[in-house]
Design a protein around this motif. Structure first.
Motif, PDB file in Angstrom:
ATOM      1  N   GLU A  46       0.833  -0.939   0.053  1.00  0.00           N
ATOM      2  CA  GLU A  46       0.045  -0.086   0.095  1.00  0.00           C
ATOM      3  C   GLU A  46       0.820   1.222   0.047  1.00  0.00           C
ATOM      4  O   GLU A  46       0.691   2.188  -0.800  1.00  0.00           O
ATOM      5  CB  GLU A  46      -1.020   0.021   1.122  1.00  0.00           C
ATOM      6  N   SER A  47       2.074   1.269   0.592  1.00  0.00           N
ATOM      7  CA  SER A  47       2.690   2.353   0.680  1.00  0.00           C
ATOM      8  C   SER A  47       3.530   2.749  -0.377  1.00  0.00           C
ATOM      9  O   SER A  47       3.827   3.871  -0.735  1.00  0.00           O
ATOM     10  CB  SER A  47       3.893   2.480   1.966  1.00  0.00           C
ATOM     11  N   ILE A  48       3.637   1.707  -1.374  1.00  0.00           N
ATOM     12  CA  ILE A  48       4.106   1.890  -2.631  1.00  0.00           C
ATOM     13  C   ILE A  48       3.113   2.118  -3.714  1.00  0.00           C
ATOM     14  O   ILE A  48       3.485   2.261  -5.052  1.00  0.00           O
ATOM     15  CB  ILE A  48       5.266   1.061  -3.402  1.00  0.00           C
ATOM     16  N   GLY A  49       1.778   1.984  -3.397  1.00  0.00           N
ATOM     17  CA  GLY A  49       0.631   2.004  -4.437  1.00  0.00           C
ATOM     18  C   GLY A  49       0.325   0.909  -5.183  1.00  0.00           C
ATOM     19  O   GLY A  49      -0.379   0.946  -6.187  1.00  0.00           O
ATOM     20  N   LEU A  50       0.538  -0.095  -4.578  1.00  0.00           N
ATOM     21  CA  LEU A  50       0.327  -1.515  -5.296  1.00  0.00           C
ATOM     22  C   LEU A  50      -0.577  -2.314  -4.400  1.00  0.00           C
ATOM     23  O   LEU A  50      -0.801  -2.042  -3.271  1.00  0.00           O
ATOM     24  CB  LEU A  50       1.470  -2.102  -5.612  1.00  0.00           C
ATOM     25  N   LYS A  51      -1.574  -3.267  -5.069  1.00  0.00           N
ATOM     26  CA  LYS A  51      -2.178  -4.173  -4.373  1.00  0.00           C
ATOM     27  C   LYS A  51      -1.057  -5.077  -3.665  1.00  0.00           C
ATOM     28  O   LYS A  51      -0.230  -5.370  -3.936  1.00  0.00           O
ATOM     29  CB  LYS A  51      -3.259  -4.973  -5.298  1.00  0.00           C
ATOM     30  N   PRO A  52      -1.865  -5.683  -2.269  1.00  0.00           N
ATOM     31  CA  PRO A  52      -1.090  -6.666  -1.494  1.00  0.00           C
ATOM     32  C   PRO A  52      -0.797  -7.834  -2.263  1.00  0.00           C
ATOM     33  O   PRO A  52       0.281  -8.346  -1.923  1.00  0.00           O
ATOM     34  CB  PRO A  52      -2.069  -6.867  -0.509  1.00  0.00           C
ATOM     35  N   GLU A  53      -1.508  -8.218  -3.256  1.00  0.00           N
ATOM     36  CA  GLU A  53      -1.076  -9.404  -4.128  1.00  0.00           C
ATOM     37  C   GLU A  53       0.143  -9.406  -4.687  1.00  0.00           C
ATOM     38  O   GLU A  53       0.865  -9.987  -5.142  1.00  0.00           O
ATOM     39  CB  GLU A  53      -2.053  -9.713  -4.953  1.00  0.00           C
ATOM     40  N   ALA A  54       0.482  -7.831  -5.033  1.00  0.00           N
ATOM     41  CA  ALA A  54       1.969  -7.480  -5.836  1.00  0.00           C
ATOM     42  C   ALA A  54       2.933  -8.219  -4.926  1.00  0.00           C
ATOM     43  O   ALA A  54       4.288  -8.521  -5.518  1.00  0.00           O
ATOM     44  CB  ALA A  54       2.040  -6.159  -6.036  1.00  0.00           C
ATOM     45  N   ALA A  64       8.004  -5.814 -13.196  1.00  0.00           N
ATOM     46  CA  ALA A  64       8.898  -4.718 -13.338  1.00  0.00           C
ATOM     47  C   ALA A  64       8.219  -3.619 -12.495  1.00  0.00           C
ATOM     48  O   ALA A  64       9.184  -2.708 -11.807  1.00  0.00           O
ATOM     49  CB  ALA A  64       8.835  -4.041 -14.832  1.00  0.00           C
ATOM     50  N   LYS A  65       6.866  -3.378 -12.559  1.00  0.00           N
ATOM     51  CA  LYS A  65       6.326  -2.211 -11.709  1.00  0.00           C
ATOM     52  C   LYS A  65       6.651  -2.348 -10.264  1.00  0.00           C
ATOM     53  O   LYS A  65       6.872  -1.230  -9.587  1.00  0.00           O
ATOM     54  CB  LYS A  65       4.633  -2.277 -12.015  1.00  0.00           C
ATOM     55  N   THR A  66       6.524  -3.489  -9.611  1.00  0.00           N
ATOM     56  CA  THR A  66       6.911  -3.510  -8.351  1.00  0.00           C
ATOM     57  C   THR A  66       8.316  -3.483  -7.969  1.00  0.00           C
ATOM     58  O   THR A  66       8.542  -2.821  -7.177  1.00  0.00           O
ATOM     59  CB  THR A  66       6.442  -5.196  -7.689  1.00  0.00           C
ATOM     60  N   SER A 109       2.685   9.455  -0.798  1.00  0.00           N
ATOM     61  CA  SER A 109       1.787   9.890  -1.583  1.00  0.00           C
ATOM     62  C   SER A 109       2.332  10.066  -3.110  1.00  0.00           C
ATOM     63  O   SER A 109       1.681   9.812  -4.259  1.00  0.00           O
ATOM     64  CB  SER A 109       0.815  10.799  -1.343  1.00  0.00           C
ATOM     65  N   LEU A 110       3.581  10.836  -3.104  1.00  0.00           N
ATOM     66  CA  LEU A 110       4.365  10.929  -4.429  1.00  0.00           C
ATOM     67  C   LEU A 110       4.748   9.653  -5.061  1.00  0.00           C
ATOM     68  O   LEU A 110       4.701   9.738  -6.394  1.00  0.00           O
ATOM     69  CB  LEU A 110       5.436  11.961  -4.058  1.00  0.00           C
ATOM     70  N   VAL A 111       5.270   8.625  -4.347  1.00  0.00           N
ATOM     71  CA  VAL A 111       5.757   7.522  -5.068  1.00  0.00           C
ATOM     72  C   VAL A 111       4.377   6.761  -5.368  1.00  0.00           C
ATOM     73  O   VAL A 111       4.294   6.248  -6.312  1.00  0.00           O
ATOM     74  CB  VAL A 111       6.572   6.671  -3.886  1.00  0.00           C
ATOM     75  N   LYS A 112       3.562   6.648  -4.409  1.00  0.00           N
ATOM     76  CA  LYS A 112       2.077   5.971  -5.353  1.00  0.00           C
ATOM     77  C   LYS A 112       1.699   6.582  -6.600  1.00  0.00           C
ATOM     78  O   LYS A 112       1.290   5.917  -7.269  1.00  0.00           O
ATOM     79  CB  LYS A 112       1.245   6.168  -4.035  1.00  0.00           C
ATOM     80  N   SER A 113       1.607   7.916  -6.535  1.00  0.00           N
ATOM     81  CA  SER A 113       1.171   8.492  -7.832  1.00  0.00           C
ATOM     82  C   SER A 113       2.055   8.460  -8.980  1.00  0.00           C
ATOM     83  O   SER A 113       2.079   9.343  -9.963  1.00  0.00           O
ATOM     84  CB  SER A 113       0.791   9.862  -7.524  1.00  0.00           C
ATOM     85  N   GLY A 114       3.504   8.207  -8.713  1.00  0.00           N
ATOM     86  CA  GLY A 114       4.606   8.019  -9.843  1.00  0.00           C
ATOM     87  C   GLY A 114       5.493   9.018  -9.950  1.00  0.00           C
ATOM     88  O   GLY A 114       5.887   9.525 -11.154  1.00  0.00           O
ATOM     89  N   GLN A 115       5.379  10.023  -8.993  1.00  0.00           N
ATOM     90  CA  GLN A 115       6.207  11.140  -8.846  1.00  0.00           C
ATOM     91  C   GLN A 115       7.646  11.142  -8.039  1.00  0.00           C
ATOM     92  O   GLN A 115       8.089  12.070  -7.505  1.00  0.00           O
ATOM     93  CB  GLN A 115       5.281  12.230  -8.341  1.00  0.00           C
ATOM     94  N   ALA A 116       7.965   9.899  -7.960  1.00  0.00           N
ATOM     95  CA  ALA A 116       9.412   9.567  -7.471  1.00  0.00           C
ATOM     96  C   ALA A 116      10.652  10.416  -7.896  1.00  0.00           C
ATOM     97  O   ALA A 116      11.243  10.911  -7.128  1.00  0.00           O
ATOM     98  CB  ALA A 116       9.551   8.034  -7.244  1.00  0.00           C
ATOM     99  N   THR A 117      10.553  10.575  -9.382  1.00  0.00           N
ATOM    100  CA  THR A 117      11.768  11.257  -9.987  1.00  0.00           C
ATOM    101  C   THR A 117      11.658  12.560  -9.431  1.00  0.00           C
ATOM    102  O   THR A 117      12.787  13.266  -8.932  1.00  0.00           O
ATOM    103  CB  THR A 117      11.525  11.000 -11.381  1.00  0.00           C
ATOM    104  N   ALA A 118      10.451  13.152  -9.476  1.00  0.00           N
ATOM    105  CA  ALA A 118      10.440  14.657  -8.937  1.00  0.00           C
ATOM    106  C   ALA A 118      10.930  14.840  -7.490  1.00  0.00           C
ATOM    107  O   ALA A 118      11.462  15.809  -7.036  1.00  0.00           O
ATOM    108  CB  ALA A 118       9.073  15.361  -9.050  1.00  0.00           C
ATOM    109  N   LEU A 119      10.394  13.863  -6.695  1.00  0.00           N
ATOM    110  CA  LEU A 119      10.746  13.958  -5.237  1.00  0.00           C
ATOM    111  C   LEU A 119      12.384  13.740  -4.992  1.00  0.00           C
ATOM    112  O   LEU A 119      13.057  14.209  -4.255  1.00  0.00           O
ATOM    113  CB  LEU A 119       9.878  12.644  -4.425  1.00  0.00           C
ATOM    114  N   ARG A 120      12.886  12.907  -5.841  1.00  0.00           N
ATOM    115  CA  ARG A 120      14.204  12.534  -5.653  1.00  0.00           C
ATOM    116  C   ARG A 120      15.034  13.854  -6.363  1.00  0.00           C
ATOM    117  O   ARG A 120      16.124  14.372  -5.517  1.00  0.00           O
ATOM    118  CB  ARG A 120      14.832  11.231  -6.648  1.00  0.00           C
ATOM    119  N   ASP A 121      14.381  14.648  -7.248  1.00  0.00           N
ATOM    120  CA  ASP A 121      15.150  15.869  -7.431  1.00  0.00           C
ATOM    121  C   ASP A 121      15.097  16.911  -6.418  1.00  0.00           C
ATOM    122  O   ASP A 121      15.984  17.476  -6.202  1.00  0.00           O
ATOM    123  CB  ASP A 121      14.562  16.252  -8.843  1.00  0.00           C
ATOM    124  N   TYR A 122      13.896  16.865  -5.969  1.00  0.00           N
ATOM    125  CA  TYR A 122      13.692  17.682  -4.880  1.00  0.00           C
ATOM    126  C   TYR A 122      14.639  17.534  -3.804  1.00  0.00           C
ATOM    127  O   TYR A 122      15.382  18.449  -3.264  1.00  0.00           O
ATOM    128  CB  TYR A 122      12.395  17.735  -4.195  1.00  0.00           C
TER     129      TYR A 122
END
Length: 132
Positions: A46-54, A64-66, A109-122
């Motif tokens: 849940e903290s990375i924005g995926l279903k538990p089955e992942a 790859a996504k996981t 929430s940023l990682v969940k929404s796919g904005q990890a790159t922006a967060l890393r840049d920040y």
């Protein structure tokens, strides 16, 4: 008679299993420490924005996504751990600290929404002496 008994006992002893070829030199993925943070697989997923089955099924855990999301989370936690005072504190920051530059959204929430790159840049800009 004792030699007959010992032969029978020896026959029942199973040979030890040897490691599969090629596995002895494999190293853990860079995000493997994330699994040791005290989060359940459900919480971690849940903290990375995926279903538990992942994370419950091996085929999906190696998708790859996981792997990408786990690596992103690990990279962010590694960057913040020194500032936060350790990995446990970094997880607490990751999950609950609002970041003003992102409209008070958390790193989670940023990682969940796919904005990890922006967060890393920040985080890189802060590490270089920029302002939060």
């Amino acid at each position: 008679m004792s030699s007959v008994v010992s032969k029978k006992r020896m026959a029942k002893v199973k040979p030890s299993r040897k490691a599969a070829p090629g596995r002895a030199h494999e190293t853990a993925p860079p995000w493997s420490f994330v699994m040791d943070l005290g989060l359940s697989k459900k919480q971690l997923a849940e903290s990375i924005g995926l279903k538990p089955e992942a994370l419950y099924k091996a085929r999906r855990a190696n998708a790859a996504k996981t792997v990408t999301r786990l690596a992103e989370m690990a990279e962010i936690l590694n960057r913040v751990a020194g500032w936060a005072g350790g990995r446990a504190q970094a997880v607490a920051w990751y999950r609950s600290e609002p970041i003003p530059a992102f409209g008070d959204r958390t790193a989670e929430s940023l990682v969940k929404s796919g904005q990890a790159t922006a967060l890393r840049d920040y985080l890189d800009s802060i590490a270089m002496g920029g302002f939060a």
